[in-house]
Design a protein around this motif. Structure first.
Motif, PDB file in Angstrom:
ATOM      1  N   TYR A  54     -65.548 -23.080 106.997  1.00  0.00           N
ATOM      2  CA  TYR A  54     -65.795 -21.697 106.574  1.00  0.00           C
ATOM      3  C   TYR A  54     -66.460 -21.679 105.199  1.00  0.00           C
ATOM      4  N   PRO A  55     -67.650 -22.273 105.084  1.00  0.00           N
ATOM      5  CA  PRO A  55     -68.283 -22.400 103.762  1.00  0.00           C
ATOM      6  C   PRO A  55     -68.707 -21.071 103.150  1.00  0.00           C
ATOM      7  N   ALA A  56     -69.133 -20.108 103.969  1.00  0.00           N
ATOM      8  CA  ALA A  56     -69.537 -18.820 103.400  1.00  0.00           C
ATOM      9  C   ALA A  56     -68.333 -18.090 102.825  1.00  0.00           C
ATOM     10  N   VAL A  57     -67.218 -18.126 103.531  1.00  0.00           N
ATOM     11  CA  VAL A  57     -65.988 -17.524 103.013  1.00  0.00           C
ATOM     12  C   VAL A  57     -65.584 -18.213 101.716  1.00  0.00           C
ATOM     13  N   HIS A  58     -65.654 -19.548 101.717  1.00  0.00           N
ATOM     14  CA  HIS A  58     -65.278 -20.322 100.536  1.00  0.00           C
ATOM     15  C   HIS A  58     -66.118 -19.903  99.329  1.00  0.00           C
ATOM     16  N   LEU A 107     -64.678  -9.625 104.839  1.00  0.00           N
ATOM     17  CA  LEU A 107     -64.401 -11.058 104.893  1.00  0.00           C
ATOM     18  C   LEU A 107     -64.119 -11.565 106.315  1.00  0.00           C
ATOM     19  N   PRO A 108     -63.316 -10.863 107.136  1.00  0.00           N
ATOM     20  CA  PRO A 108     -63.116 -11.356 108.504  1.00  0.00           C
ATOM     21  C   PRO A 108     -64.420 -11.473 109.292  1.00  0.00           C
ATOM     22  N   GLY A 109     -65.345 -10.539 109.087  1.00  0.00           N
ATOM     23  CA  GLY A 109     -66.626 -10.614 109.782  1.00  0.00           C
ATOM     24  C   GLY A 109     -67.465 -11.791 109.336  1.00  0.00           C
ATOM     25  N   VAL A 110     -67.436 -12.081 108.045  1.00  0.00           N
ATOM     26  CA  VAL A 110     -68.135 -13.260 107.531  1.00  0.00           C
ATOM     27  C   VAL A 110     -67.509 -14.520 108.108  1.00  0.00           C
ATOM     28  N   ALA A 111     -66.184 -14.555 108.168  1.00  0.00           N
ATOM     29  CA  ALA A 111     -65.480 -15.709 108.750  1.00  0.00           C
ATOM     30  C   ALA A 111     -65.819 -15.861 110.222  1.00  0.00           C
ATOM     31  N   TYR A 163     -73.717  -9.726 108.300  1.00  0.00           N
ATOM     32  CA  TYR A 163     -74.773 -10.724 108.476  1.00  0.00           C
ATOM     33  C   TYR A 163     -75.497 -10.976 107.162  1.00  0.00           C
ATOM     34  N   THR A 164     -75.840  -9.926 106.436  1.00  0.00           N
ATOM     35  CA  THR A 164     -76.527 -10.089 105.153  1.00  0.00           C
ATOM     36  C   THR A 164     -75.675 -10.897 104.188  1.00  0.00           C
ATOM     37  N   ILE A 165     -74.384 -10.581 104.122  1.00  0.00           N
ATOM     38  CA  ILE A 165     -73.482 -11.290 103.207  1.00  0.00           C
ATOM     39  C   ILE A 165     -73.332 -12.745 103.640  1.00  0.00           C
ATOM     40  N   TRP A 166     -73.132 -12.962 104.927  1.00  0.00           N
ATOM     41  CA  TRP A 166     -72.944 -14.324 105.434  1.00  0.00           C
ATOM     42  C   TRP A 166     -74.208 -15.165 105.231  1.00  0.00           C
TER      43      TRP A 166
END
Length: 251
Positions: A54-58, A107-111, A163-166
């Protein structure tokens, strides 16, 4: 497995999770310093796997926050396989239950998109769609059913620009300043040539893919897509999906 063995393994798992047990044999194990080392090693491996998967969340939350959340998840969800390469199924939903994540509703959506990347990366090597054959079938007026490629994954968040954030936090060059329109977004991940690729995809496209996955023909899938996104150009959408390597075959 007989009853005594079952009780032993249940007690061992309780000791692993809680650090305590009333089982005499497991209790003796707990009294040994090596068991604490073993217990810490198990959870450290799980935490490291979640940080990697989960690098984007990290990147969004930082190491201290992520390690704390990962440990809480691992304490409730021990891995079911020896390899941790795919560990973390359900982590996106778990984040949605954390009080500490309440101020980060995206955050859940990014995950979920991080999880899509892992699943796409590890999926089977399906062949790519025979595009010429598909064109011939459509030209003949056939209402074919498209079969999604094993590596195709998609996720849509109805409220947040996930999607943009991720995408900004998944790139090798790291995060950047963002000012997205605060509305729902989705992403499609495919692996047409061995490497995972991704692009944004609207709600209509998501519904089209879900309908294909449910076994619907193109006509029905298009109707469902238009119900969710009126005015959607179905021909353009189909071209986008085919070009991305989203499908493996049709029938």
């Amino acid at each position: 497995m007989n009853a005594p063995e079952h009780r032993y393994y249940d007690a061992f798992l309780q000791a692993l999770f809680d650090g305590q047990s009333d089982h005499p044999i497991v209790g003796a194990l707990l009294a040994q310093p090596a068991f604490a080392v073993y217990r810490n090693t198990v959870f450290k491996g799980c935490v490291d796997a979640l940080l990697a998967n989960y690098p984007a969340v990290h990147r969004l939350v930082g190491s201290a926050w992520m390690e704390s959340a990962a440990l809480a998840f691992a304490q409730q969800h021990l891995p079911r396989e020896a390899s941790l390469i795919a560990y973390g199924e359900g982590f996106a939903g778990f984040l949605g239950t954390l009080e500490a994540a309440a101020e980060l509703p995206y955050l859940p959506g990014v995950a979920a998109l991080d999880r899509c990347w892992t699943e796409s990366h590890l999926a089977a090597d399906d062949p790519l769609l025979d595009v010429s054959a598909l064109h011939a079938a459509l030209a003949a007026g056939q209402d074919v059913t498209l079969v999604p490629h094993a590596a195709s994954r998609w996720h849509h968040d109805p409220l947040h620009p996930v999607y943009t954030i991720w995408n900004a936090n998944r790139r090798d060059d790291g995060p950047c300043e963002l000012d997205p329109d605060w509305q729902g977004e989705g992403g499609l991940l495919t692996r047409p040539q061995g490497d995972v690729q991704w692009q944004s995809l609207g709600l209509g496209g998501m519904r089209f893919l879900e309908a294909c996955g449910d076994g619907c023909g193109i006509a029905s899938a298009a109707e469902q897509a238009l119900a969710h996104e009126p005015g959607l150009d179905i021909a353009q959408l189909l071209g986008q999906l085919v070009l991305a390597g989203t499908f493996t075959s049709f029938h």
